[in-house]
Design a protein around this motif. Sequence first.
Motif, PDB file in Angstrom:
ATOM      1  N   LEU A   1       1.098  -0.970   0.089  1.00  0.00           N
ATOM      2  CA  LEU A   1      -0.016   0.064   0.006  1.00  0.00           C
ATOM      3  C   LEU A   1       0.841   1.259   0.010  1.00  0.00           C
ATOM      4  CD1 LEU A   1      -2.594  -0.941   2.473  1.00  0.00           C
ATOM      5  CD2 LEU A   1      -2.788  -1.081   0.192  1.00  0.00           C
ATOM      6  N   LEU A   2       0.718   2.250  -0.846  1.00  0.00           N
ATOM      7  CA  LEU A   2       1.403   3.556  -1.157  1.00  0.00           C
ATOM      8  C   LEU A   2       0.764   4.426  -0.895  1.00  0.00           C
ATOM      9  CD1 LEU A   2       3.138   1.860  -4.403  1.00  0.00           C
ATOM     10  CD2 LEU A   2       3.951   1.741  -2.191  1.00  0.00           C
ATOM     11  N   SER A   3       1.354   5.690  -0.653  1.00  0.00           N
ATOM     12  CA  SER A   3       0.726   6.877  -0.428  1.00  0.00           C
ATOM     13  C   SER A   3       1.626   8.077  -1.164  1.00  0.00           C
ATOM     14  CB  SER A   3       0.402   7.249   1.052  1.00  0.00           C
ATOM     15  OG  SER A   3       1.618   7.538   1.967  1.00  0.00           O
ATOM     16  N   ILE A   4       0.816   9.250  -1.424  1.00  0.00           N
ATOM     17  CA  ILE A   4       1.760  10.387  -1.884  1.00  0.00           C
ATOM     18  C   ILE A   4       1.846  11.290  -0.469  1.00  0.00           C
ATOM     19  CG2 ILE A   4       1.861  12.421  -3.381  1.00  0.00           C
ATOM     20  CD1 ILE A   4       1.845   9.618  -4.795  1.00  0.00           C
ATOM     21  N   GLU A   5       3.357  11.402  -0.302  1.00  0.00           N
ATOM     22  CA  GLU A   5       3.828  12.313   0.913  1.00  0.00           C
ATOM     23  C   GLU A   5       4.718  13.164   0.352  1.00  0.00           C
ATOM     24  OE1 GLU A   5       2.292  12.301   3.720  1.00  0.00           O
ATOM     25  OE2 GLU A   5       1.141  10.477   3.742  1.00  0.00           O
ATOM     26  N   ALA A   6       4.590  14.388   0.888  1.00  0.00           N
ATOM     27  CA  ALA A   6       5.574  15.616   0.225  1.00  0.00           C
ATOM     28  C   ALA A   6       5.942  15.320  -1.314  1.00  0.00           C
ATOM     29  CB  ALA A   6       6.959  15.293   1.361  1.00  0.00           C
ATOM     30  N   GLY A   7       4.978  15.084  -1.954  1.00  0.00           N
ATOM     31  CA  GLY A   7       5.200  15.048  -3.295  1.00  0.00           C
ATOM     32  C   GLY A   7       5.760  13.695  -3.910  1.00  0.00           C
ATOM     33  N   ARG A   8       5.983  12.768  -3.122  1.00  0.00           N
ATOM     34  CA  ARG A   8       6.761  11.434  -3.434  1.00  0.00           C
ATOM     35  C   ARG A   8       5.706  10.356  -3.081  1.00  0.00           C
ATOM     36  NH1 ARG A   8      12.380  11.687  -4.666  1.00  0.00           N
ATOM     37  NH2 ARG A   8      13.302  13.769  -4.621  1.00  0.00           N
ATOM     38  N   VAL A   9       5.972   9.212  -3.980  1.00  0.00           N
ATOM     39  CA  VAL A   9       5.536   7.899  -3.494  1.00  0.00           C
ATOM     40  C   VAL A   9       6.175   7.231  -2.303  1.00  0.00           C
ATOM     41  CG1 VAL A   9       4.924   5.413  -4.394  1.00  0.00           C
ATOM     42  CG2 VAL A   9       4.837   7.470  -5.895  1.00  0.00           C
ATOM     43  N   THR A  10       5.602   6.988  -1.541  1.00  0.00           N
ATOM     44  CA  THR A  10       6.196   6.455  -0.078  1.00  0.00           C
ATOM     45  C   THR A  10       5.395   5.089   0.235  1.00  0.00           C
ATOM     46  OG1 THR A  10       4.750   7.650   1.288  1.00  0.00           O
ATOM     47  CG2 THR A  10       6.912   8.482   0.827  1.00  0.00           C
ATOM     48  N   THR A  11       5.992   4.042   0.559  1.00  0.00           N
ATOM     49  CA  THR A  11       5.368   2.893   1.406  1.00  0.00           C
ATOM     50  C   THR A  11       4.660   3.209   2.687  1.00  0.00           C
ATOM     51  OG1 THR A  11       7.178   1.571   0.296  1.00  0.00           O
ATOM     52  CG2 THR A  11       5.634   0.399   1.840  1.00  0.00           C
ATOM     53  N   LEU A  12       3.390   3.029   2.514  1.00  0.00           N
ATOM     54  CA  LEU A  12       2.435   2.915   3.746  1.00  0.00           C
ATOM     55  C   LEU A  12       2.517   1.745   4.578  1.00  0.00           C
ATOM     56  CD1 LEU A  12       0.593   5.244   4.725  1.00  0.00           C
ATOM     57  CD2 LEU A  12      -1.277   4.202   3.523  1.00  0.00           C
ATOM     58  N   GLU A  13       2.171   0.586   3.961  1.00  0.00           N
ATOM     59  CA  GLU A  13       2.039  -0.752   4.630  1.00  0.00           C
ATOM     60  C   GLU A  13       2.189  -1.705   3.547  1.00  0.00           C
ATOM     61  OE1 GLU A  13      -1.785  -1.090   6.216  1.00  0.00           O
ATOM     62  OE2 GLU A  13      -1.885   0.729   7.419  1.00  0.00           O
ATOM     63  N   LYS A  14       2.573  -2.901   4.070  1.00  0.00           N
ATOM     64  CA  LYS A  14       2.669  -4.027   3.360  1.00  0.00           C
ATOM     65  C   LYS A  14       1.909  -5.171   3.930  1.00  0.00           C
ATOM     66  CE  LYS A  14       7.586  -3.243   2.224  1.00  0.00           C
ATOM     67  NZ  LYS A  14       8.074  -2.294   3.087  1.00  0.00           N
ATOM     68  N   VAL A  15       1.074  -5.756   3.001  1.00  0.00           N
ATOM     69  CA  VAL A  15       0.127  -6.925   3.531  1.00  0.00           C
ATOM     70  C   VAL A  15       0.286  -7.975   2.589  1.00  0.00           C
ATOM     71  CG1 VAL A  15      -1.641  -5.249   4.435  1.00  0.00           C
ATOM     72  CG2 VAL A  15      -1.749  -6.020   1.969  1.00  0.00           C
ATOM     73  N   ARG A  16      -0.358  -9.171   2.996  1.00  0.00           N
ATOM     74  CA  ARG A  16      -0.175 -10.555   2.509  1.00  0.00           C
ATOM     75  C   ARG A  16      -0.991 -10.665   1.119  1.00  0.00           C
ATOM     76  NH1 ARG A  16       5.204 -12.601   2.891  1.00  0.00           N
ATOM     77  NH2 ARG A  16       5.682 -12.355   4.961  1.00  0.00           N
ATOM     78  N   THR A  17      -2.182 -10.161   1.141  1.00  0.00           N
ATOM     79  CA  THR A  17      -3.206 -10.508   0.066  1.00  0.00           C
ATOM     80  C   THR A  17      -3.870  -9.277  -0.638  1.00  0.00           C
ATOM     81  OG1 THR A  17      -5.070 -10.639   1.381  1.00  0.00           O
ATOM     82  CG2 THR A  17      -3.581 -12.919   1.298  1.00  0.00           C
ATOM     83  N   ALA A  18      -4.350  -9.509  -1.691  1.00  0.00           N
ATOM     84  CA  ALA A  18      -4.950  -8.351  -2.372  1.00  0.00           C
ATOM     85  C   ALA A  18      -6.316  -8.146  -1.755  1.00  0.00           C
ATOM     86  CB  ALA A  18      -5.306  -8.765  -3.913  1.00  0.00           C
ATOM     87  N   SER A  19      -7.074  -8.820  -1.001  1.00  0.00           N
ATOM     88  CA  SER A  19      -8.418  -8.746  -0.366  1.00  0.00           C
ATOM     89  C   SER A  19      -8.089  -7.884   0.918  1.00  0.00           C
ATOM     90  CB  SER A  19      -8.954  -9.976  -0.089  1.00  0.00           C
ATOM     91  OG  SER A  19      -8.259 -10.771   0.762  1.00  0.00           O
ATOM     92  N   ARG A  20      -6.808  -8.220   1.722  1.00  0.00           N
ATOM     93  CA  ARG A  20      -6.498  -7.511   2.890  1.00  0.00           C
ATOM     94  C   ARG A  20      -6.056  -5.893   2.382  1.00  0.00           C
ATOM     95  NH1 ARG A  20      -3.073 -11.403   6.756  1.00  0.00           N
ATOM     96  NH2 ARG A  20      -4.721 -13.028   7.194  1.00  0.00           N
ATOM     97  N   ALA A  21      -5.412  -5.863   1.266  1.00  0.00           N
ATOM     98  CA  ALA A  21      -4.885  -4.391   0.802  1.00  0.00           C
ATOM     99  C   ALA A  21      -6.309  -3.526   0.439  1.00  0.00           C
ATOM    100  CB  ALA A  21      -4.073  -4.823  -0.464  1.00  0.00           C
ATOM    101  N   LEU A  22      -7.207  -4.273  -0.260  1.00  0.00           N
ATOM    102  CA  LEU A  22      -8.355  -3.365  -0.385  1.00  0.00           C
ATOM    103  C   LEU A  22      -9.171  -2.974   0.743  1.00  0.00           C
ATOM    104  CD1 LEU A  22      -9.479  -5.498  -3.748  1.00  0.00           C
ATOM    105  CD2 LEU A  22      -8.516  -3.212  -3.656  1.00  0.00           C
ATOM    106  N   GLY A  23      -8.944  -3.983   1.731  1.00  0.00           N
ATOM    107  CA  GLY A  23      -9.839  -3.761   2.939  1.00  0.00           C
ATOM    108  C   GLY A  23      -9.100  -2.607   3.468  1.00  0.00           C
TER     109      GLY A  23
END
Length: 292
Positions: free
Chosen positions: A190-212
């Motif tokens: 899971l990624l986000s935009i912070e200070a104008g850049r792509v940063t890693t927010l979290e890492k999860v194991r499955t797509a369904s958990r990521a969407l949740g």
Amino acid sequence: MPGRCALVTDSTAMLPPEVAAQRGIVVVPLQVAIGAEVHDEGSPEATPERVAQALREFLPVSTSRPAPAAMLAVYESLAARGVEEVLSLHLSAEMSGTYESAQLAARQAPLPVTTVDSRQVGAATGYAALAAADVLDAGGSVAEAADAARRRAQASTSVFYVDTLEYLRRGGRIGAASALFGGALAVKPLLSIEAGRVTTLEKVRTASRALGRLADLAVAAAGDQQVDLCVAHLASPDRAGSLRDELADRLAGQLSGRAVWFGEVGAVLGAHVGPGMVAVCVAPLVDKPASC
């Protein structure tokens, strides 16, 4: 006769064409190269579908900013139509040279041009442009419109899921080490935009958990504020559609009847995130200046 002030943005802002036309916002396209062919984003030859297919087939796909000369031509055409001042709002300078092109062109323009780096990408830039348009339409100054755009962009939250970090690595938006780490562990980032850049927010194991988690993060970002909401994807309509429906229900009070923007990201952003990407943008509404 056009208004005294004009608003310019770029094609990565994801403004629906009918919205841009209705609000009088001029959209300057970035370019997409697929193989040896180069096309403007938004043209029939540079669609998200074509970019997704090219990436699946391992065809070379790259993107480029509008040249300063192209930006200058836009400013000159507005001056010729009677516009007296321009606000030019663009995606993060940390991610693209588009803002630099606008700055270079502004120095040669035959009218005053105020350039704004949104420090965002995608719909967050689009919502910032709409905040600026609201101020201009209400009789506010370009300075007031620029301030509204900056405040809305800063208040917005952009989070997204990708199936792989490889496309971001190829485009230089994340480091090779980060991409290798994600691939080795088979995580869903899971990624986000912070200070104008792509940063890693979290890492999860499955797509369904990521969407949740995307849904939970969007709800948390909205809080009890009134917001606009966009759910976007590349070649993943079912996942994104389910997320849209969930968020429309969970955030009904904060949306107050405003429609959720939904659709595929443009070809330029799609080239950097790859098929399977799902994104959410939460953009709180901002107050207009007292003079409006």
